[in-house]
Each structure stands twice: as C-alpha cells, then as structure tokens.
Design an enzyme around this catalytic site. Sequence first.
Site, PDB file in Angstrom:
ATOM      1  N   CYS A  23      -2.918  33.377 -71.402  1.00 27.66           N
ATOM      2  CA  CYS A  23      -3.283  34.770 -71.192  1.00 27.66           C
ATOM      3  C   CYS A  23      -4.472  34.881 -70.245  1.00 27.66           C
ATOM      4  O   CYS A  23      -5.230  33.939 -70.053  1.00 27.66           O
ATOM      5  CB  CYS A  23      -3.655  35.421 -72.519  1.00 27.66           C
ATOM      6  SG  CYS A  23      -2.419  35.173 -73.812  1.00 27.66           S
TER       7      CYS A  23
ATOM      8  N   ARG B 270      -0.614  33.220 -64.371  1.00 29.98           N
ATOM      9  CA  ARG B 270      -0.687  32.504 -65.638  1.00 29.98           C
ATOM     10  C   ARG B 270       0.560  32.730 -66.494  1.00 29.98           C
ATOM     11  O   ARG B 270       0.781  32.011 -67.456  1.00 29.98           O
ATOM     12  CB  ARG B 270      -1.919  32.978 -66.427  1.00 29.98           C
ATOM     13  CG  ARG B 270      -3.226  32.532 -65.803  1.00 29.98           C
ATOM     14  CD  ARG B 270      -4.408  33.278 -66.401  1.00 29.98           C
ATOM     15  NE  ARG B 270      -5.654  32.630 -66.005  1.00 29.98           N
ATOM     16  CZ  ARG B 270      -6.408  31.899 -66.821  1.00 29.98           C
ATOM     17  NH1 ARG B 270      -6.060  31.755 -68.074  1.00 29.98           N
ATOM     18  NH2 ARG B 270      -7.505  31.334 -66.393  1.00 29.98           N
TER      19      ARG B 270
ATOM     20  N   TRP C 140       0.644  36.469 -72.985  1.00 29.83           N
ATOM     21  CA  TRP C 140       1.844  35.638 -73.117  1.00 29.83           C
ATOM     22  C   TRP C 140       2.069  35.434 -74.608  1.00 29.83           C
ATOM     23  O   TRP C 140       1.232  34.873 -75.300  1.00 29.83           O
ATOM     24  CB  TRP C 140       1.644  34.303 -72.406  1.00 29.83           C
ATOM     25  CG  TRP C 140       2.855  33.432 -72.393  1.00 29.83           C
ATOM     26  CD1 TRP C 140       4.105  33.739 -71.957  1.00 29.83           C
ATOM     27  CD2 TRP C 140       2.922  32.067 -72.841  1.00 29.83           C
ATOM     28  NE1 TRP C 140       4.937  32.673 -72.090  1.00 29.83           N
ATOM     29  CE2 TRP C 140       4.254  31.625 -72.629  1.00 29.83           C
ATOM     30  CE3 TRP C 140       1.997  31.169 -73.380  1.00 29.83           C
ATOM     31  CZ2 TRP C 140       4.675  30.339 -72.947  1.00 29.83           C
ATOM     32  CZ3 TRP C 140       2.410  29.894 -73.697  1.00 29.83           C
ATOM     33  CH2 TRP C 140       3.743  29.489 -73.483  1.00 29.83           C
TER      34      TRP C 140
ATOM     35  N   ASN D 197      -7.287  34.997 -75.845  1.00 26.48           N
ATOM     36  CA  ASN D 197      -6.398  33.947 -75.371  1.00 26.48           C
ATOM     37  C   ASN D 197      -6.533  32.770 -76.328  1.00 26.48           C
ATOM     38  O   ASN D 197      -7.632  32.279 -76.553  1.00 26.48           O
ATOM     39  CB  ASN D 197      -6.787  33.517 -73.953  1.00 26.48           C
ATOM     40  CG  ASN D 197      -6.021  32.291 -73.490  1.00 26.48           C
ATOM     41  OD1 ASN D 197      -4.926  32.027 -73.956  1.00 26.48           O
ATOM     42  ND2 ASN D 197      -6.609  31.536 -72.574  1.00 26.48           N
ATOM     43  N   GLY D 198      -5.405  32.302 -76.896  1.00 22.82           N
ATOM     44  CA  GLY D 198      -5.458  31.172 -77.811  1.00 22.82           C
ATOM     45  C   GLY D 198      -4.641  31.433 -79.061  1.00 22.82           C
ATOM     46  O   GLY D 198      -3.812  32.340 -79.113  1.00 22.82           O
TER      47      GLY D 198
ATOM     48  N   GLU E  30      11.300  14.999 -62.585  1.00 20.66           N
ATOM     49  CA  GLU E  30      10.584  16.156 -62.067  1.00 20.66           C
ATOM     50  C   GLU E  30      11.540  17.136 -61.376  1.00 20.66           C
ATOM     51  O   GLU E  30      11.413  18.348 -61.516  1.00 20.66           O
ATOM     52  CB  GLU E  30       9.485  15.704 -61.105  1.00 20.66           C
ATOM     53  CG  GLU E  30       8.826  16.796 -60.291  1.00 20.66           C
ATOM     54  CD  GLU E  30       8.105  17.838 -61.125  1.00 20.66           C
ATOM     55  OE1 GLU E  30       7.664  18.844 -60.533  1.00 20.66           O
ATOM     56  OE2 GLU E  30       7.988  17.677 -62.362  1.00 20.66           O
TER      57      GLU E  30
ATOM     58  N   LYS F 197      12.014  21.019 -62.455  1.00 20.29           N
ATOM     59  CA  LYS F 197      11.823  22.134 -61.524  1.00 20.29           C
ATOM     60  C   LYS F 197      13.030  23.063 -61.537  1.00 20.29           C
ATOM     61  O   LYS F 197      12.896  24.284 -61.541  1.00 20.29           O
ATOM     62  CB  LYS F 197      11.602  21.616 -60.100  1.00 20.29           C
ATOM     63  CG  LYS F 197      10.211  21.158 -59.807  1.00 20.29           C
ATOM     64  CD  LYS F 197       9.239  22.350 -59.811  1.00 20.29           C
ATOM     65  CE  LYS F 197       7.823  21.856 -60.047  1.00 20.29           C
ATOM     66  NZ  LYS F 197       7.558  21.439 -61.421  1.00 20.29           N
TER      67      LYS F 197
ATOM     68  N   GLU G  71      13.293  25.050 -64.948  1.00 21.03           N
ATOM     69  CA  GLU G  71      12.241  25.993 -65.298  1.00 21.03           C
ATOM     70  C   GLU G  71      12.241  27.238 -64.414  1.00 21.03           C
ATOM     71  O   GLU G  71      11.768  28.289 -64.845  1.00 21.03           O
ATOM     72  CB  GLU G  71      10.871  25.317 -65.296  1.00 21.03           C
ATOM     73  CG  GLU G  71      10.323  24.882 -63.972  1.00 21.03           C
ATOM     74  CD  GLU G  71       8.974  24.175 -64.117  1.00 21.03           C
ATOM     75  OE1 GLU G  71       8.320  24.329 -65.165  1.00 21.03           O
ATOM     76  OE2 GLU G  71       8.575  23.461 -63.187  1.00 21.03           O
TER      77      GLU G  71
ATOM     78  N   HIS H 284      25.624   4.420 -69.317  1.00 21.98           N
ATOM     79  CA  HIS H 284      25.288   4.345 -70.738  1.00 21.98           C
ATOM     80  C   HIS H 284      25.287   5.732 -71.384  1.00 21.98           C
ATOM     81  O   HIS H 284      24.462   6.008 -72.256  1.00 21.98           O
ATOM     82  CB  HIS H 284      23.933   3.664 -70.918  1.00 21.98           C
ATOM     83  CG  HIS H 284      23.924   2.243 -70.466  1.00 21.98           C
ATOM     84  ND1 HIS H 284      24.354   1.202 -71.251  1.00 21.98           N
ATOM     85  CD2 HIS H 284      23.564   1.695 -69.277  1.00 21.98           C
ATOM     86  CE1 HIS H 284      24.254   0.069 -70.577  1.00 21.98           C
ATOM     87  NE2 HIS H 284      23.773   0.346 -69.376  1.00 21.98           N
TER      88      HIS H 284
ATOM     89  N   LYS I  25       1.293  29.304 -66.780  1.00 24.44           N
ATOM     90  CA  LYS I  25       0.774  28.343 -65.808  1.00 24.44           C
ATOM     91  C   LYS I  25       0.031  27.213 -66.490  1.00 24.44           C
ATOM     92  O   LYS I  25       0.204  26.051 -66.153  1.00 24.44           O
ATOM     93  CB  LYS I  25      -0.149  29.055 -64.813  1.00 24.44           C
ATOM     94  CG  LYS I  25      -0.741  28.140 -63.743  1.00 24.44           C
ATOM     95  CD  LYS I  25       0.349  27.493 -62.899  1.00 24.44           C
ATOM     96  CE  LYS I  25      -0.221  26.587 -61.844  1.00 24.44           C
ATOM     97  NZ  LYS I  25       0.842  25.835 -61.147  1.00 24.44           N
TER      98      LYS I  25
END
Length: 605
Positions: A2, A27, A74, A98-99, A478, A482, A485, A501, A600
């Site tokens: 946030c 964020r 968020w 925030n938290g 990665e 990408k 997301e 496998h 973020k």
Amino acid sequence: MCGIIGIVGTRPVAERLIDSLKRLEYRGYDSAGVASVEAGRLERRRAAGKIRALEEVLREQPLGGTTGIGHTRWATHGGPSERNAHPHIAGRVAVVHNGIIENFAELKRELADAGHVFESDTDSEVIAHLIDAELNAGLEPVAALKAALDRLEGAYAIGVLIRGEDELVMGARRGSPLVVGYGQGEMFIGSDALAVGPFTNRIAYLDEGDYVAIDHDKALIFDAAGAPASRPVRVVAASAALVEKGNYRHFMEKEIHEQPDSCQHTLSAYVDPIERRAAPPHGFDFAGIERLQIVACGTASYAGLIGKYLFERLADLPVDVEVASEFRYRDPALRAGTLALAISQSGETADTLAALRWCKTHGLTTAAVVNAHESTMAREVDVLWPTHAGPEIGVASTKAFTAQVSVLAALAVAAARQRGRIDAAEEARLVGVLLEAPRLLAEALSAEEAIQALVQDVAKARDVLYLGRGAMYPLALEGALKLKEISYIHAEGYAAGELKHGPIALVDEQTPVIIIAPSDAAFEKTASNMSEVIARGGRVILITDPAGAAHAPEGSRVITAPACDELIAPLVFAAPIQLLAYHVAVQKGADVDQPRNLAKSVTVE
C-alpha cells in the site's frame, strides 16, 4: 504494498494528496482514499478501483483543508471495496495503514466489548479505534499513538489524523518503510521518497520502531522506546522525470528499454574499466568464506539462481539459493564461514528481510543486493552491494532483475580472483566481457519486431512451457513468471533435461514451448529436446544466437539475440523473454503495469 502520504501544508491538500497517490500506483492497489482536517472537522473520501474513481468522488464532494492523509490499498484483510478502503475513521481518529496487524482479532473483540463499532472487514481499523480509546482516556495525541503502538503485533507503516488538530499528522513504522519529508513551512510523511517527491527532496528515513509527529515546521521523532530521536536528513536525487512513461505505452516497456543504461550504471560501480579489474564497492574478501547462502523471493530468487551458476563455476564457491518465505521456517543448518546474501529490489521485502535477520541473529555476516539504497535491508546488513537501476515503476521486475544479475556477475569475477581460481589476465578478459553487456543488451532489444510476429500464437495459448539448461534454466523460470504475472497465461519453467521426466506429457499442438538456448556446450542436447517437442506436434519458439539459429530444427520459430560470452548470456537473453511477455500481455489487453492481485513490493508475510 500500500501507499501512504501525509501532508501538513500551506495550500489545499486534496489535489496534492492525489498527485502523490498517482506516483504510488506502481505499488499495486485496489482502492484509494483521502482525509483532511479543517476548522476542527475530520472528513474523508474513498473509492474502490483506480484513483480516477476517487477523483470523481472529489469532484462531486470536494475536500477542504491544508492538512491530510492519503492511501492506496492492496487488499489483505477484507475484500476490495469502498467500506474497506482507507482512511479508516474511529471517533476523532483517521488512520491509513500498510502492513498486517497479526493480533487484530483479539484487539477487535476487546474494543467491541468496550462499545466500539466497526465498519470494515480490515485489520487496519483496529488501529484507529485503539488510538481513539487512548484519547478518550485522556492522553495527548502523541502519547495516545505510542500507547496504541505498544498493543500492536505485526508489521505496519501508519499515518494518523486527529479531529481538532489542524496542524498535526503522525506516523509510525515497524516492518514497513516510512519517510519524513522536510519542506518550506510544511512537512510530509510518505511510504518512500517518491511519495513526497512532488513536494521536497529533503528526506529522513525512519528507523525500525520509530514514530513521528509533524507540523508546519518540524518533525518530532521518537524511537521504539519512546525516547526522542534524530534521523539524518538527506537530499535525494530528483526523480520526477524517472517516473514518467515518456513515449512508451507502459512503464514496463520503458523499463525494458532502459536496461542497457541501468546495466551500465550498475556495472560501472563494480568494475574498473581502465585496470580491467572487478572492484566492487564496500570491498569484501570472498577468500574468507566457505559458502554463500542466497535468500530472495520471486524474480530476485531467479537472479540468485543465476548467481549460483556463476559463483560455483568461476569461483568454486558453494552456493545455496532458497526462497526466503521457506528458509527461516525449516530451521536451516548453517555454519560459521557462510555469507548470507539477500536480493531485493525494494530492500523491504518482508520474507527476505526476516530471513536476513534470522541469519544475523545466528552470527552470520550479512550482505544485500538492493536497488533502494536507504531501505531497511540496506541499512541493516554488514555489506551493501547496491544496484543502480533507478526507480522501477512497473510491478513486473525487468531492469531491477538485470541489474541484480549484473552485480552478481561482477561479484563472481571478483570472488574468482580473490579465491585464486583465475589470474589477472582472465579477470581482465571477464571484465571486458561485462563491459560488453550494455551494448549487447541494446542489440537484443532489436529482436522486438520478430517477437511481435509471434505474439498472437502465444496469446491464444492456455499453457506455455519454458525450457533452458545451465544458467538458462533460471532464466526459463523467470520467463514463465513474467508471462503468467502480466498476461495471466499459465506458464512453467523447467530444466530442459527434465522434459522427458513428466512435462513432455503436456506437449501438444496447442502448447507453445519456448526454449532459451544460446549456442554453448549444451546446445546440441537442447536441440534434441526441441526435436522431441516438434515430433509430438508441439510449437517450438527458440531464443538463441546467430550460430544457434543456423542449426535450429526444422519447424521451430526463431528469435535471434546477439552472440555473447556465457558470463553475460543471462543478461542478454533476458530482454527477449521480457519483450515476449510484455507484447503478449498487451495483445490480451491486460493491465501491464498493475497486474491483478500483485503488488510491487511485498512488505507483509
């Protein structure tokens, strides 16, 4: 993560709060709100969705006053909605937070039994009620804040307004960052320097456990024990130009194209181009350690995996890489002689910070590779190795990732020399290779047109596989991250040798298989994997160099990056996988810079 802004100003506050909140959109958020005090009155405006929805509310219901707080939320406790949006008000108190308050349920029951009525589903609202209860008990505002903080368990950054206090904003931090901004006849608090950037470049970073009260002229800072404290005021570089998209459609697109510069800026701090030596800042003797323990999350952990390949191959230094969220809960067996290295863009990632602190309490030397040089992580470690990517606004990390890999590559060369695994001539050669990386990264970006030609086929897929060998394996991980997301397509990365496998069972004509394979010693084996995919009707997209393209199996589609030394191949080949994910997401109409459900910087566990 946030966003928070607080202003004790000399001009109408609402528009200024909105200006700051727009700079905090990177964020990630699902609602926004502001509150102000004027002539003793406390008022707020909130809206679910983007800031433009809050602006519409403010057009219909203007907010007066020159002192106020703002927030982008968020969702953690309670779904995204106006009733759960901040600020929360209880009696005389408005709070942004925030938290996560871990003991909120216990506190909520206690307060409800005492007659407090709750209006939201959030944990944050208990903070406002706690402070209001302490005010009702006769405490002054700062004392009431401290009494409330003493009851809270968890992580937080907080901004507080009090009805009747027209020239006061209070703040506090534990586990989440908060800064104080010093202006001319006005003061600010914010989540970071970008939050207060429109108003001042003079910043003080609060330490863990600090709380603060600001008015027009000063900031009274107290440490966790309640003793007056002084925190140094720093002049931060003007960053307004760095948080504009310029001619790009999205911040992510801009940041992908900024990578040659960010790579160069970062490497310039780690190598001496004249002497051709690896010369990291805050020198460290790698000859004095027996093992390197890397802890990180998400994209940063994949940078760490690339670092593992480089350190072990070049410096003969054993490296363990662990996801920070698992590391400290499994009681890892660590010994003296281990260097604990955290990797984080923000330097505030909760799980990584907790793992780092765990290592510190167990007597290990700690280091960090971070982009935020004044962050909590940067201040707490024994050795800081900063990246120089500049502000990264897009939620999906791009230039921060390649900056992290740049640092790890330079450190691996330095470690190899210190540990006697290479001589001065080889060090000079490898430094020369590192210095080529920015130019080759720029050349790799020229593959964008070829990538765009493949986008429609990938955008139609429900599932995508990424394969790679050696250091291209973490790059495959990665690439898959990408894609999923920002485009919301399910994607998985595998070591190419693992194809037989299990993953080969997923191969059909509907599943693109993206193979990252420069023409190195493993290329022939990877080509065999490609043939296996094609024989089963799979669609292969090969990302390789010119020599690899010349030997691409028939039926594959090729994206060509420039030829390069294996030391910098993870940097050069990062650009095509980022561009592919970006253009697929644009094709699907996704919100590239602010993908759903993501933030973020994750500052809560």
